[in-house]
Structure formats: C-alpha cells, structure tokens
Design an enzyme around this catalytic site. Structure first.
Site, PDB file in Angstrom:
ATOM      1  N   ASP A 445       0.814  -1.220   0.000  1.00 50.64           N
ATOM      2  CA  ASP A 445       0.000   0.000   0.000  1.00 50.64           C
ATOM      3  C   ASP A 445       0.844   1.265   0.000  1.00 50.64           C
ATOM      4  O   ASP A 445       1.985   1.286   0.485  1.00 50.64           O
ATOM      5  CB  ASP A 445      -0.927   0.018   1.217  1.00 50.64           C
ATOM      6  CG  ASP A 445      -2.025  -1.023   1.113  1.00 50.64           C
ATOM      7  OD1 ASP A 445      -2.166  -1.621   0.029  1.00 50.64           O
ATOM      8  OD2 ASP A 445      -2.720  -1.247   2.111  1.00 50.64           O
ATOM      9  N   GLU A 448      -1.732   7.228   2.510  1.00 50.89           N
ATOM     10  CA  GLU A 448      -2.829   8.162   2.276  1.00 50.89           C
ATOM     11  C   GLU A 448      -2.816   9.229   3.357  1.00 50.89           C
ATOM     12  O   GLU A 448      -2.256   9.035   4.431  1.00 50.89           O
ATOM     13  CB  GLU A 448      -4.179   7.423   2.293  1.00 50.89           C
ATOM     14  CG  GLU A 448      -4.297   6.277   1.298  1.00 50.89           C
ATOM     15  CD  GLU A 448      -4.407   6.772  -0.137  1.00 50.89           C
ATOM     16  OE1 GLU A 448      -4.649   7.989  -0.327  1.00 50.89           O
ATOM     17  OE2 GLU A 448      -4.244   5.947  -1.056  1.00 50.89           O
ATOM     18  N   ASN A 451      -3.795   8.287   6.848  1.00 45.18           N
ATOM     19  CA  ASN A 451      -2.823   7.572   7.680  1.00 45.18           C
ATOM     20  C   ASN A 451      -2.099   8.503   8.646  1.00 45.18           C
ATOM     21  O   ASN A 451      -1.653   8.073   9.711  1.00 45.18           O
ATOM     22  CB  ASN A 451      -1.766   6.876   6.817  1.00 45.18           C
ATOM     23  CG  ASN A 451      -2.350   5.811   5.907  1.00 45.18           C
ATOM     24  OD1 ASN A 451      -1.961   5.695   4.755  1.00 45.18           O
ATOM     25  ND2 ASN A 451      -3.287   5.032   6.419  1.00 45.18           N
ATOM     26  N   ARG A 454      -2.936   8.833  12.571  1.00 45.52           N
ATOM     27  CA  ARG A 454      -2.693   7.851  13.623  1.00 45.52           C
ATOM     28  C   ARG A 454      -1.387   7.093  13.454  1.00 45.52           C
ATOM     29  O   ARG A 454      -1.122   6.140  14.165  1.00 45.52           O
ATOM     30  CB  ARG A 454      -3.865   6.856  13.674  1.00 45.52           C
ATOM     31  CG  ARG A 454      -4.024   6.048  12.421  1.00 45.52           C
ATOM     32  CD  ARG A 454      -5.379   5.355  12.343  1.00 45.52           C
ATOM     33  NE  ARG A 454      -5.482   4.475  11.188  1.00 45.52           N
ATOM     34  CZ  ARG A 454      -5.716   4.890   9.949  1.00 45.52           C
ATOM     35  NH1 ARG A 454      -5.887   6.174   9.713  1.00 45.52           N
ATOM     36  NH2 ARG A 454      -5.784   4.023   8.959  1.00 45.52           N
ATOM     37  N   GLN A 455      -0.558   7.480  12.466  1.00 47.17           N
ATOM     38  CA  GLN A 455       0.720   6.802  12.260  1.00 47.17           C
ATOM     39  C   GLN A 455       1.828   7.846  12.317  1.00 47.17           C
ATOM     40  O   GLN A 455       1.897   8.733  11.488  1.00 47.17           O
ATOM     41  CB  GLN A 455       0.724   6.044  10.929  1.00 47.17           C
ATOM     42  CG  GLN A 455      -0.312   4.932  10.911  1.00 47.17           C
ATOM     43  CD  GLN A 455      -0.180   4.005   9.723  1.00 47.17           C
ATOM     44  OE1 GLN A 455       0.455   4.336   8.747  1.00 47.17           O
ATOM     45  NE2 GLN A 455      -0.773   2.834   9.815  1.00 47.17           N
ATOM     46  N   CYS A 571     -31.824 -11.352  -3.831  1.00 50.45           N
ATOM     47  CA  CYS A 571     -33.138 -10.753  -4.112  1.00 50.45           C
ATOM     48  C   CYS A 571     -33.364  -9.482  -3.298  1.00 50.45           C
ATOM     49  O   CYS A 571     -34.045  -8.563  -3.749  1.00 50.45           O
ATOM     50  CB  CYS A 571     -34.256 -11.760  -3.866  1.00 50.45           C
ATOM     51  SG  CYS A 571     -34.490 -12.213  -2.137  1.00 50.45           S
TER      52      CYS A 571
END
Length: 1002
Positions: A445, A448, A451, A454-455, A571
C-alpha cells in the site's frame, strides 16, 4: 489543544470521525489540555509541560527525542514540542518548562478543560487534583504513572460528569414480528433476531402498521428473552397488524467521581485479568508504598533494591492486607526502569480518557486502572543484579527491567511484519526502543493522508509513497542501529517463492495486522508449517485484540473459526432493500459492474479475439463465444461524446429509480397476498415509489453528473468543468428522448437463498444471438471497429479521492434508491465508510495494541512458559480490558500412545528411486502405525479402494508427485488404520516427504 478552524478535514480525520462523531470532534477542536511530563507516558497523549533536560535514558522511552538533543542538553519539552506539532497542523502546541511544585500558584490551570500529570509525585498530584475538582465547572484531571513493571491511571472528572453516548455503538434497526395487545405488551423480533437490549433501556418505534400509536414514541424495555421484551401497557392501543422496527434510544448518563485523597483507601478499580482479580488492589498498595518512598527519600529506589517494603507501615490496615511481597519486590527492583510497551499500552488507555474528558463521549474510567508485567520479570529474579545496572546508553531504562542478557536476545531478533495497517508503525517504534536489530516489512500500500492521523512515522510529504520503504527511512533517522528490510509484496500463495521455507527459517517471529481473514489464515498456516511464533492483532475503532501463537504451546489462528460474514441475499439487493446498508451495497455493486467488471471483461474478450470479423464469422457459424453478447452490446452502444455520457446517465436514472419501481408494482401490486393470506408488501419488504426526474433536485443532478463522469472515464471521453454546470447539463437533457415504459412479464426473484446468476455464462436465446450478430455487422459496416474502440479503461474504486466522483455516484445512487423505498438515507460519511469497507481507527487503540503486542514479544524471546503469555481484548470506550491465557494446544490421540497436535509434522527422507510402497513402509517403521491412504493437496496418491491404485505402490514418489526442480519436499495428508475393522480411518499430522536424504533439491 486548540483548533483554528471548526471545519473537519475529512481526508485527514475520516477514520477518527467514524469513532468519535462530528460533535465530539468539534468539542475537541475547542478544547485546551495541559499535560506535564515528557517520559514514556506523556508522549502518548500530547505535549505541553516539562522542566527536565534530555538524558540518554530518554532515548529508550521517548520516540521524539534524538541523540543530538541529549548532546546539546536541550530541555525535553523543547526537543519534543516541534516534532509533535508537525504531526497535525490543526493543533496548536504550547510549551512550558517552568517548575511545578507545592508552592506553585495553580490558578493558571483554569484556562484548561483537562489536566494530565505524568512523572509527578503523589503529593503534588493530590494538590492539583483537589484544585481541579473544586473548580466550577470542574477541570477534568487524569494522573498517569509508569514505574518499571507497574502502571496506573487515575481519573476524576468532577462531582457530576454527563456522558452523551456511553458506548459509541451505532444503534441498529431491528424488525418486528409481533406486538401483543396486552399489559404488558410483548415485542418479538422478526426471525428470532437477537435484540441486544438490556432492561431499563428505551427504544423508539417506527413504521408500525396497526398499532400506529407506537410510531415515534419511546418505550422502556424489560427483557424477557434474547429476542423478545415487554414495553408496558399496549392493551388500549389498536391491534398490531404488521411491519415496523425499533431502534435503541441513546440516553445520557451521569458519572460521579471522587478525588485521589478520598479514593486512596477504598479505590474503585477496573479488573483487567480475571485469573488474578486481586491484582489491581495489590498493585495499588505496592505503588502507594513506592509513592511513600519517593516522598521520604526524594528519589526512586536504586535498581535491584527491595527497599519500598520499609514503607508498608504507612499504608492503611486494609491495604496492608492486599500486599503481594513478590510484586512489591519486583516493582522496587525495576521502579527506576521503563518498560516501553507497558507504558504505551496504558498511555493509549489514558489518551482515550482525555478524549472522553473533553468530549463527553464514551463511559469514563472509574476511577483507577492498574496493570503489571510481573510475568516478564518473574523468570529473571535469579539473574545477577549487575545485569540490570545502567551502561550509559538508550537501553538503560529497558535494561533495568529485563536485564542485559534479555536485551542482547532482543538485539538478535529477526522479525517479519506483514502489512503496515493499524498499529504496525507504532510497533516499529517499539522495536527501536527494544533494541531489536533486524525487521523485514512487507506492504504493497501507499500512504494516504488519512494515515497521518494515527501513524507517527509519516508526514504530509510522504503521501502516495510506499508505506514500507518510507517507514524504513524514518526509523533509520530515529535509530540507525535498526535495520529495516522493506518489501512491497502481499504475503499469499503467489509470493510463496519469495517468502519460502528458507525465508521463514531465518526468522524468529512473525507479526501480522491483517484485516482480511483469508490472508490471516494463510500467514498462520505458514507459521505453523515452519514452527514460527505469530503475534496477531488488530483494532476497530476503540476496540482491539491481540493473540499470541507459540509453537507447541498454543492453538493457532486456524484452530478457531470466525463466524461467517452475513451476506445480503441477492433478491434483497436487487428488489427488496429494507435498510440503508442494502441500498449502499446495491450502489457499490452497480459501480463495480458498470465501471470495473464490464470494461475489464470487454478488454479481455478483445485480447482473446482481436478480430471482429473473425468473431462475426464464428458466431454466424453457430459458435457460442463466452461474453460475446455483453461485449457486442457495449461496442454498439459505446458513446463517443460527453453529451452521450449525459444521455446514458439520464437513461440509467429512469431505469434504476422509476422503471424498476413500476415493474415491481406491476408484478406485485400493493394488495398482493401470499399463500397464507398475509400481505406480500409487509416488513421487511418495502413497496417502492417511482421517482420522477427533476434536475432542480440536487440529488438527481449529482447522480447524472457523477454517472456521466464515470462513463466518460471508462470510454476515455474528455470533458471540461463547464460541461459539468447545471446550465450545460440542462441543455443536453432537453434533447433526450425517454422511451415509453412497457411492463415486462419476466419473473422477479423472491427466494432469499437464490444466488446472483453469472450473466456471461448464461446461455443465449436465439433472439439474443441474432441481435448480437446484427449489431456486430452494423459496427463493422460503419467502421466502428477500431483498435481504439476495442479498448476501455476500467476504473478502480477509490474512496479517499473526493474529486474522482466515485463516492458521489455511490452516495447519490444509494440515497435515491433509499428515497424510492422510503428508507432513511445515510450521510456521505456513513456511505463512504460502508461502501469503502473502511475500518474506523483511532491512535489511542493503536498505541495500546502495539504496546501489548511488544510486551508478548519479550516473552517469546525469553522462551517463557505457557502461563506467562496473555491474549487481550479491550474496548477503550466502555472501558473494558480483558487479559486471558491463550488456548492451550490440543493433542489428538491417533491410537495406542500415539498423539499429535497442529504443530507436529512427521518427516520421511527419500531418494530418487523411493517408491510409494517404500514411503508407506518408512512411515510404519518410524512411527509405529499403518498408513492406509496418501493424499497430496487435492490429488489422491493412494486410496486402496480406488481402481488401479494398488499398482501405484511400485511407482516412485518423484513420478507420482512430479515436483518442480527447486522443490525440496511436499506435505502429504496420510490416514491410518483404525483400531477395529469397520471403523473409519484415523487422521494424523502432515507427513513431510523430502525428495533426498539430506533434504536438498534432488
């Protein structure tokens, strides 16, 4: 913490918004937080105040302090603040290095909504806490401490603290089977679905037919069974007819807190490990004794010293009864040290409490949380004291807890990390601190913007760069001693030649953070096959889990089966949606079919059949070519101008949102009844209402423009911004002719077990064949078959690019279908989450998981006993933390005294002339049991009852298996003779057959 703008940057915060919601995000943006302490705990939350200078010791617990900061004698807050500030441009970070002690005027704290103290003496914590508690409104107070193997968190949010949403769970719609007209009235869920309610909660009713007085009202429930509950008197209401659903009503809850002083003797604690429920009070008593020692001596005990036991007389009699001498001894010996994974785990929890304090969302901790890592140091008590003494490097804090020998073992560790999703990047930072030397990461990956929220290794200039290589570069800047080998591969059967047995043999440990179950199962099977420990984990919002898998001690991930994902019946998606998730999935499927699958199929067909003339000849000769009908239809209807894309979009609107409804009502009029006399159109089936196109409706306009843009994309048709204007679109649509609707007599699928048919593989009618031939003849005759027209550009659904129109299409199509079926629509954010299968994420949970995983890693390296290992599940929202022992490995009896487990693999070494008979004899002689059947993968090598198989006994294993040139061995499934005639054959472990005696390639 203050925000300059109230607008939420979704590209950065989308995953966090799914956890907290916009209301909480706005409250955070208006909040100010004061945090004191830049040690291993403070850095997990936010940075503001610290009077200390950087020391070498800090390099082992603080991700943001560098060696040059120590050499230049910078203050910790000065080194950390700018590096923390660059993580998020929307947050303003101030810093203060002034001393805070018993004489400090605390009035400056009134400007903050929340105060967090770390590395602070208990007496000062008490003073600050009393001040915060006395304010109106109270200042939320959080105290965090990490000493060696013990950590604690204390929360005081005032006399009354109201929480708007204690759980954060999204209420689900549950359909109703019946409601009795009685006192009390009893509600039964449709198809015995579990309601998940608790007595005392309230639900709101909607769309109830007959007992209409309930609609829009809230009723308190009394649970009777997992799928029924009472709602009070319904005897005076109209009789229930059919339909309706209920939704849990969120009700605020008030929590009450006491100060540290009042909580010391009778603490309210959270119990994380039910196998030792006494532990929280034992840690409480031990840490209070440590606090007393600090007050008396103005320092922590020396490394290896058991001195805090002298402070027991200062404890109350009730707390003295809770003292665990072994825990006290371990705490005293390690108190000067830092166990970074433990600090990270509790830091993640404390950070979540900060968010609760300033947003009023999620149930707060009441009031103490304690955690210890005594399992890490218990086996080290006999190690000499010198092992734990400082040596003047960044690992002194860690060394004080686990000793030099264990540090050296960590240094030799070789770790394979699969995917950098979730917490893996935080875990890399732990590897830096834990002295690990070699890490291999693989992740295909790219980074982005979302990210970045939290990184902590990634920055804005890293966006669209590979995660693995960027992480490798960033970690080298922090600690050049750590070697990171970065790959861009998936770990799957297709890459088995790269991640082969030789690769695994060089590893000590595998760590995964995979959100795909099949990928997890594959990696697990490779670890079991190669006898390698696996640390598996993940997060979803505020929830997290860790699972430790150790060879010959525990079960593996494949030993248990996750419940299958609920599939929406075909359906239901096609004709009978009842909830918003159905319409979103329908819209997502439409995107995949029209803009991904069909263009890909088109390209594949023309690559296989490059000549349209040859295709025509073969079809005229009566030959059936798979996919030809669909491909020729695409070719004949292929637009070449932007105006035609708008026209196609308008016709799609008519088909999806008007004709579909008309056809359903034609096939099933509103008064249609089933064989049992009940109405066809009753809950959960909703009758559709046809939509009349109106360009002035913004939803209609968005659908037309986004659909046209996507068609233009696959057909490589250019357009300008001006073409997207309402004026331009209106002009084009004024010339569009909408054919008159004529109902079809085709049957509509109502069977919920029916699967979606494969249109490509369905046989064509003679009429469809003639139509396709005619269309292809016309295309060839009009020179419409060119190399350019035989190529399309399939799209790839991209949820995080708001400029590409992908989410515009799904959101507008879903909302229009919801309107057609009278389903409450979802906002764009929710639609994006469901359509993009986005996993909500927040840094607090990722920090906690990374810490817990790294803690287990130390135990794996130390080859600890089974009882030392812990799996964990937590939900920081509630908050709940549950530590449990892993499932012990099961040993299966074959017969007599022969047993095997999932970790066992029997081995047979052969040679070039080794026959199947030789193999079976070798198994019998080596393991004392008669083999009866041999299978390789799906190929049956030997089954006695199969015709001709007895002749195979004389064939060589080489001839039967036909291995590739570089294949060293194969794993065979072997069954064994039962103890009694007539019984089933007995299973056993895989038998690994090596093609040569030394296991080398023949």
């Amino acid at each position: 913490m203050a925000a300059d703008s109230m607008e939420i940057d979704d590209s950065l915060y989308s995953r966090q918004r799914y956890v907290l919601g916009d209301s909480a995000m706005h409250q955070m943006a208006q909040s100010s937080v004061f945090l004191s302490g830049m040690g291993g705990l403070g850095i997990e939350i936010v940075t503001l105040h610290d009077p200390k200078q950087c020391e070498t010791w800090d390099l082992g617990s603080n991700f943001f302090i560098r060696k040059e900061d120590v050499l230049s004698q910078r203050r910790r807050v000065e080194a950390v603040c700018p590096r923390v500030a660059e993580l998020n441009p929307y947050v303003h970070v101030d810093m203060s290095s002034s001393a805070m002690d018993d004489n400090t005027d605390l009035s400056f704290l009134r400007e903050y909504q929340c105060v967090i103290l770390t590395e602070t003496r208990l007496s000062l914590q008490k003073r600050v806490n009393e001040f915060c508690h006395s304010q109106q409104p109270p200042i939320r107070f959080i105290g965090c401490d990490a000493y060696g193997i013990c950590v604690r968190v204390f929360c005081d949010f005032g006399e009354e603290f109201e929480v708007s949403d204690p759980t954060g769970e999204e209420p689900k719609e549950t359909f109703i089977q019946t409601i009795t007209q009685d006192n009390p009235g009893v509600v039964t869920c449709m198809d015995n679905q579990p309601h998940g309610l608790q007595t005392g909660q309230s639900v709101v009713f909607r769309e109830v037919n007959g007992m209409v007085e309930l609609n829009g009202t809230a009723r308190q429930v009394s649970v009777l069974s997992p799928h029924s509950f009472a709602i009070g008197d319904t005897s005076q209401l109209q009789p229930y007819a059919h339909g309706g659903f209920f939704v849990l009503m969120k009700t605020p809850k008030t929590y009450r807190f006491e100060t540290i002083e009042r909580q010391l003797c009778d603490p309210q604690v959270l119990t994380p490990d039910f196998s030792k429920p006494e532990a929280p009070l034992q840690i409480h008593a031990a840490m209070l004794a440590l606090d007393t020692f600090q007050e008396q001596h103005s320092r922590l005990p020396n490394i290896g010293s058991p001195k805090i036991s002298d402070c027991f007389p200062c404890l109350s009699p009730s707390l003295q009864a809770s003292v665990n001498p072994e825990l006290v001894r371990c705490l005293s010996r390690t108190a000067r040290g830092t166990l970074p994974p433990l600090a990270a785990a509790v830091g993640g929890l404390a950070s979540q409490e900060v968010l609760k304090a300033i947003t009023g969302k999620f149930a707060p901790l009441q009031q103490w949380f304690y955690l210890d890592a005594i399992e890490v140091v218990k086996p080290l008590q006999s190690v000499s004291a010198e092992e734990f003494f400082p040596r003047g490097d960044r690992y002194d804090g860690l060394r004080a807890c686990i000793g030099e020998s264990m540090c050296l073992e960590l240094h030799k560790l070789r770790v394979f990390m699969v995917r950098m999703v979730l917490y893996i990047e935080s875990l890399i930072l732990h590897y830096i601190i834990l002295k690990i030397q070699c890490v291999c990461i693989t992740d295909p990956d790219l980074i982005e913007k979302s990210n970045l929220n939290r990184q902590f290794l990634f920055r804005p200039h890293h966006i669209q760069k590979p995660k693995s290589t960027t992480a490798a570069e960033a970690t080298h800047d922090i600690n050049p001693d750590l070697h990171v080998d970065a790959h861009l591969n998936k770990v799957c059967p297709a890459t088995e030649s790269i991640y082969n047995d030789s690769f695994y043999s060089r590893l000590n440990l595998v760590v995964t953070a995979l959100d795909n179950v099949e990928a997890r199962r594959y990696v697990d099977s490779r670890c079991v096959s190669n006898q390698r420990p696996l640390l598996d984990s993940g997060t979803m919002g505020t929830k997290g889990h860790t699972e430790i898998i150790v060879p010959n001690l525990t079960e593996s991930y494949n030993s248990h089966r996750d419940p299958p994902e609920e599939e929406i019946p075909f359906c239901t998606l096609k004709s009978f949606p009842s909830v918003i998730e159905h319409t979103i999935q329908w819209a997502r499927d439409k995107f995949e079919n029209a803009f991904v699958h069909k263009p890909s199929m088109y390209n594949s067909f023309w690559q296989t059949h490059p000549s349209a003339e040859v295709v025509l000849q073969r079809m005229q000769a009566g030959e059936s070519l798979e996919g030809s009908f669909q491909v020729i239809k695409l070719l004949s209807r292929r637009p070449s101008q932007w105006e035609q894309c708008i026209t196609v979009a308008r016709l799609k609107f008519e088909k999806y949102f008007k004709r579909k409804a008309l056809q359903l009502l034609h096939s099933f009029p509103l008064d249609t009844r089933l064989k049992d006399g009940s109405l066809f159109w009753q809950s959960p089936k909703r009758p559709p209402a046809p939509l009349d196109f109106d360009l002035k409706d913004s939803l209609h306009f968005t659908f037309i423009v986004s659909t046209a843009r996507l068609f233009a994309g696959i057909y490589n048709i250019p357009y300008s911004e001006k073409d997207l204007s309402e004026e331009a679109v209106t002009r084009i649509l004024s010339d569009v002719n909408i054919p008159e609707y004529r109902p079809s007599e085709k049957s509509i699928v109502t069977d919920e077990s029916a699967k979606k048919p494969d249109q490509i593989k369905m046989p064509l009618s003679s009429e469809e064949e003639r139509e396709a031939i005619t269309q292809l003849e016309q295309a060839i005759a009009t020179d419409s078959v060119t190399a350019e027209r035989l190529q399309l550009s399939p799209l790839q659904f991209e949820k995080d690019d708001d400029s590409n129109g992908h989410i515009d299409f799904v959101a507008s199509a879903s909302a229009l279908r919801a309107r057609m079926y009278s389903i409450e629509p979802a906002d764009r954010l929710k639609t994006k989450r469901i359509a993009g299968k986005i996993i909500p994420a927040i840094a607090t949970a990722t920090a906690a998981v990374a810490g817990l995983v790294a803690l287990e890693l130390i135990k794996v390296v130390g080859a600890y006993e089974f009882e030392s290992f812990k799996n964990c599940f937590f939900n920081l929202a509630i908050p709940v933390v549950v530590l449990t022992e892993p499932a012990t490995v099961k040993r299966t009896r074959i017969r007599d005294n022969i047993y095997f487990s999932i970790w066992d693999c029997w081995t047979i070494f052969g040679h070039e002339d080794f026959t199947l008979s030789d193999f079976m004899n070798a198994v019998r002689e080596k393991y004392g049991i008669e083999p009866t059947m041999v299978v390789h993968g799906v190929k049956m090598l030997y089954v006695p009852v199969m015709p001709g198989h007895s002749k195979r006994l004389k064939l060589t294993m080489q001839k039967l298996i036909k291995p590739s040139v570089d294949r060293r061995y194969v794993d065979l499934t072997v069954s064994f003779a039962p103890e009694a005639d007539g019984d089933d054959d007995l299973p056993g472990p895989p038998v690994r057959y090596y093609f040569s005696r030394n296991g080398e390639t023949p």
